[in-house]
Design an enzyme around this catalytic site. Structure first.
Site, PDB file in Angstrom:
ATOM      1  N   ASP A 184     -10.739  -5.392  -7.534  1.00 42.64           N
ATOM      2  CA  ASP A 184      -9.700  -6.403  -7.730  1.00 42.64           C
ATOM      3  C   ASP A 184      -9.850  -7.079  -9.090  1.00 42.64           C
ATOM      4  OD1 ASP A 184      -7.491  -7.801  -7.022  1.00 42.64           O
ATOM      5  OD2 ASP A 184      -8.484  -9.137  -5.610  1.00 42.64           O
ATOM      6  N   LEU A 195     -24.061  12.549  -4.483  1.00 36.36           N
ATOM      7  CA  LEU A 195     -23.306  11.345  -4.124  1.00 36.36           C
ATOM      8  C   LEU A 195     -22.027  11.696  -3.353  1.00 36.36           C
ATOM      9  CD1 LEU A 195     -22.745   8.209  -4.625  1.00 36.36           C
ATOM     10  CD2 LEU A 195     -21.454   8.956  -6.628  1.00 36.36           C
ATOM     11  N   SER A 250      -9.556  -8.128   3.208  1.00 37.08           N
ATOM     12  CA  SER A 250      -8.259  -7.488   2.971  1.00 37.08           C
ATOM     13  C   SER A 250      -8.114  -6.139   3.673  1.00 37.08           C
ATOM     14  CB  SER A 250      -7.994  -7.340   1.468  1.00 37.08           C
ATOM     15  OG  SER A 250      -7.909  -8.603   0.867  1.00 37.08           O
ATOM     16  N   ARG A 310       4.033  -3.889  -3.827  1.00 32.55           N
ATOM     17  CA  ARG A 310       4.094  -4.237  -5.260  1.00 32.55           C
ATOM     18  C   ARG A 310       5.361  -3.679  -5.891  1.00 32.55           C
ATOM     19  NH1 ARG A 310      -1.834  -4.500  -7.906  1.00 32.55           N
ATOM     20  NH2 ARG A 310      -2.752  -5.709  -6.228  1.00 32.55           N
ATOM     21  N   HIS A 369      -5.215  -1.437 -15.000  1.00 34.61           N
ATOM     22  CA  HIS A 369      -5.483  -0.332 -14.075  1.00 34.61           C
ATOM     23  C   HIS A 369      -6.146   0.848 -14.803  1.00 34.61           C
ATOM     24  CE1 HIS A 369      -3.471  -2.553 -11.046  1.00 34.61           C
ATOM     25  NE2 HIS A 369      -2.247  -2.304 -11.434  1.00 34.61           N
ATOM     26  N   GLU A 394      -1.070  -2.216   2.148  1.00 35.54           N
ATOM     27  CA  GLU A 394      -0.211  -3.344   1.783  1.00 35.54           C
ATOM     28  C   GLU A 394       0.241  -3.274   0.315  1.00 35.54           C
ATOM     29  OE1 GLU A 394      -3.224  -3.775   3.457  1.00 35.54           O
ATOM     30  OE2 GLU A 394      -2.185  -3.962   5.377  1.00 35.54           O
ATOM     31  N   TRP A 412       1.857  -1.117  -1.195  1.00 40.36           N
ATOM     32  CA  TRP A 412       3.214  -0.577  -1.398  1.00 40.36           C
ATOM     33  C   TRP A 412       4.212  -1.692  -1.669  1.00 40.36           C
ATOM     34  CZ3 TRP A 412       3.405   4.501  -1.990  1.00 40.36           C
ATOM     35  CH2 TRP A 412       2.487   5.305  -1.318  1.00 40.36           C
TER      36      TRP A 412
HETATM   37  C1  IPE Z   1      -6.692  -4.154  -8.255  1.00 37.32           C
HETATM   38  O1  IPE Z   1      -6.329  -5.047  -9.246  1.00 37.32           O
HETATM   39  C2  IPE Z   1      -6.030  -2.817  -8.393  1.00 37.32           C
HETATM   40  C3  IPE Z   1      -5.246  -2.334  -7.231  1.00 37.32           C
HETATM   41  C4  IPE Z   1      -4.978  -2.967  -6.131  1.00 37.32           C
HETATM   42  C5  IPE Z   1      -4.701  -0.989  -7.375  1.00 37.32           C
HETATM   43  P1  IPE Z   1      -5.076  -5.994  -9.063  1.00 37.32           P
HETATM   44  O2  IPE Z   1      -3.874  -5.229  -9.487  1.00 37.32           O
HETATM   45  O3  IPE Z   1      -5.035  -6.533  -7.672  1.00 37.32           O
HETATM   46  O4  IPE Z   1      -5.360  -7.140 -10.118  1.00 37.32           O
HETATM   47  P2  IPE Z   1      -4.999  -8.689  -9.979  1.00 37.32           P
HETATM   48  O5  IPE Z   1      -5.504  -9.170  -8.655  1.00 37.32           O
HETATM   49  O6  IPE Z   1      -3.523  -8.820 -10.112  1.00 37.32           O
HETATM   50  O7  IPE Z   1      -5.729  -9.311 -11.125  1.00 37.32           O
HETATM   51 MG    MG Z   2      -5.453  -8.343  -6.771  1.00 35.92          MG
END
Ligand code: IPE
Ligand code: MG
Length: 229
Positions: A2, A113, A175, A53, A19, A49, A51
């Site tokens: 995160d 691993l 989460s 975004r 990312h 969850e 999706w």
């Molecule tokens: C995590 O970073 C990446 C994914 C969930 C793919 P975020 O995208 O949640 O980054 P913040 O929380 O907005 O900083």
């Molecule tokens: Mg986040």
């Protein structure tokens, strides 16, 4: 994992830059885990969850995922890493599903691993799919199921329960990650954003873990007796 978006925003970059950087952190972390002889590394890349975004971000993440698989899988294989994906794949597009299956097949017999990527994963989904499979396999036991009947059907039945759970980015939530499997796991929360989660940050997490006393419901005194036995 995160904090990618916030990392990017601090630099006046688009979220997707965070990312991208996040994938590089994964690459370094895998190397560090090999060095430290970590047996299992499980990364929560995309939750069921996520999706929700914006569509462009979701499609960028899917593209990144595909690209990372294509670019990295040969290297993973050379390093004896076994790659497993957990989560509901049915919502991914056919090309991505094919790439995932090919990557798993290529690395299936590797003995180093075990790298698990949770994608379109949710802990509740995992428990429920396991319950349904268990019920189908063992209908005669309905009403009498025990933990050991369920656990073979969980997504990560091939792995021991995690020792350490790390959440970056300042949030102190699970989460909907591995809900069942985290029952006795040690938790570590850090404000460090995922793209900044470097070797030193990993070492801090491991040092913190090493200071914990894992009692699994027992008392400290009982552990002392066992240690001295
Ligand atoms: C995590 O970073 C990446 C994914 C969930 C793919 P975020 O995208 O949640 O980054 P913040 O929380 O907005 O900083
Ligand atoms: Mg986040």
């Amino acid at each position: 994992m995160d904090g990618n978006g916030r990392w990017a925003r601090k630099r006046f970059l688009p979220r997707i830059a965070g990312h991208k950087r996040g994938v590089e952190v994964v690459r370094d972390l895998v190397k560090q885990c090999i060095k430290l002889k970590v047996a299992y590394l499980t990364l929560f890349a995309f939750s069921s969850e996520n999706w929700r975004r914006p569509a462009e971000e979701v499609s960028f993440l899917m593209g990144l995922f595909m690209q990372a698989l294509k670019r990295e899988v040969a290297k993973l294989h050379q390093n004896n890493i076994k790659l497993v994906m957990i989560g509901d794949r049915s919502r991914f597009d056919a090309a991505l599903i094919q790439e995932i299956e090919a990557s798993e097949l290529l690395t299936a017999n590797n003995t180093g691993l075990v790298l698990t990527i949770a994608a379109n994963y949710g802990g509740r989904w995992d428990v429920l799919q396991a319950v349904n499979k268990m019920q189908q396999a063992l209908p005669q036991l309905a009403g009498h199921y025990r933990e050991e009947h369920l656990t073979p059907y969980l997504s990560m039945s091939y792995a021991p329960e995690p020792d350490l759970f790390i959440r970056t980015g300042g949030e102190t939530r699970i989460s909907n990650f591995l809900l069942w499997q985290l029952a006795y796991t040690e938790f570590y929360f850090t404000d460090t954003l995922w793209p900044d989660f470097d070797e030193e940050a990993v070492n801090l997490a491991i040092n913190s873990y090493q200071k914990r006393e894992r009692r699994f419901g027992r008392t400290s005194e009982q552990l002392e007796v066992n240690k001295n036995a």
